[in-house]
Design a protein around this motif. Structure first.
Motif, mmCIF file in Angstrom:
data_model
loop_
_atom_site.group_PDB
_atom_site.id
_atom_site.type_symbol
_atom_site.label_atom_id
_atom_site.label_comp_id
_atom_site.label_asym_id
_atom_site.label_seq_id
_atom_site.Cartn_x
_atom_site.Cartn_y
_atom_site.Cartn_z
ATOM 1 N N TYR A 147 44.977 41.867 46.690
ATOM 2 C CA TYR A 147 45.220 41.846 45.322
ATOM 3 C C TYR A 147 43.590 41.057 44.739
ATOM 4 O O TYR A 147 43.329 39.972 45.102
ATOM 5 N N ALA A 148 43.218 41.771 43.816
ATOM 6 C CA ALA A 148 42.090 41.277 42.810
ATOM 7 C C ALA A 148 42.227 40.091 42.461
ATOM 8 O O ALA A 148 41.253 38.832 42.196
ATOM 9 N N ASP A 149 42.529 39.951 41.801
ATOM 10 C CA ASP A 149 43.255 38.591 41.117
ATOM 11 C C ASP A 149 43.332 37.460 41.633
ATOM 12 O O ASP A 149 43.396 35.923 41.339
ATOM 13 N N ALA A 150 43.603 37.265 42.977
ATOM 14 C CA ALA A 150 43.593 36.048 44.106
ATOM 15 C C ALA A 150 42.407 36.487 45.195
ATOM 16 O O ALA A 150 42.317 35.402 45.477
#
Length: 189
Positions: A147-150
């Protein structure tokens, strides 16, 4: 179908019938050589009701989105982070010649993003940027998961695959070099 309902009529755009006063040949092409969805004999652009080539519009939208993202990331490397700091980060990743790589990536993203938006040298720039993003996905982002948010590899891989699709499609007719397109080799368009 219920007992009292009439049979559904096919939408004209999806119909193979020729009752629309357009005569079609044995392979379904009209007098100007277009099939029912507007493609010519070599499969070029479907045309919307207003005459706008839809595939070229799609290419333009891809170019604006992908080129804009590349430019923004290049600007971030140049202004916010600084090429020296990017080089130090590349050193921590074990990228060879990190100072040269940092400068090359920054220029590729800044200049390449503008070129893609303008529709100039779309294929080679998109391929180079896709390679750069795949390297980023496997070096800087792989350890953070998907995931991009991580900080994961989701976004760089999505951008790389989108850039490869754009490289396969080419820049289209809505570009700064559209008038020169016949003179430019296909691999450079």
């Amino acid at each position: 179908m219920t007992p009292n309902s009439e049979p559904r009529q096919a939408h004209p755009a999806h119909s193979t019938a020729t009752s629309d006063a357009v005569s079609r040949d044995a392979v379904g092409r009209d007098a100007v050589g277009r099939d029912a969805v507007g493609r010519d004999a070599v499969g070029r652009d479907a045309v919307g009701r207003d005459g706008l080539p839809l595939e070229d519009l799609g290419r333009l939208l891809l170019r604006i989105a992908l080129g804009g993202v590349l430019f923004a990331h290049g600007l971030q490397k140049y202004q916010a982070m600084g090429v020296d700091q990017v080089g130090q980060f590349f050193t921590s990743l074990g990228i060879p010649a990190p100072a040269v790589a940092a400068a090359a990536v920054t220029v590729l993203e800044l200049v390449g993003g503008v070129l893609i938006v303008l529709g100039v040298l779309v294929r080679p720039v998109a391929i180079l940027a896709a390679v750069e993003l795949l390297v980023a996905a496997f070096t800087a982002h792989a350890g953070a998961g998907f995931y991009a948010d991580a900080g994961g590899w989701e976004l760089p891989v999505l951008l790389a695959v989108s850039l490869l699709a754009l490289a396969a499609l080419g820049g289209g007719r809505f570009s700064a070099v559209a008038a020169l397109t016949p003179k430019i080799p296909a691999l450079l368009r």
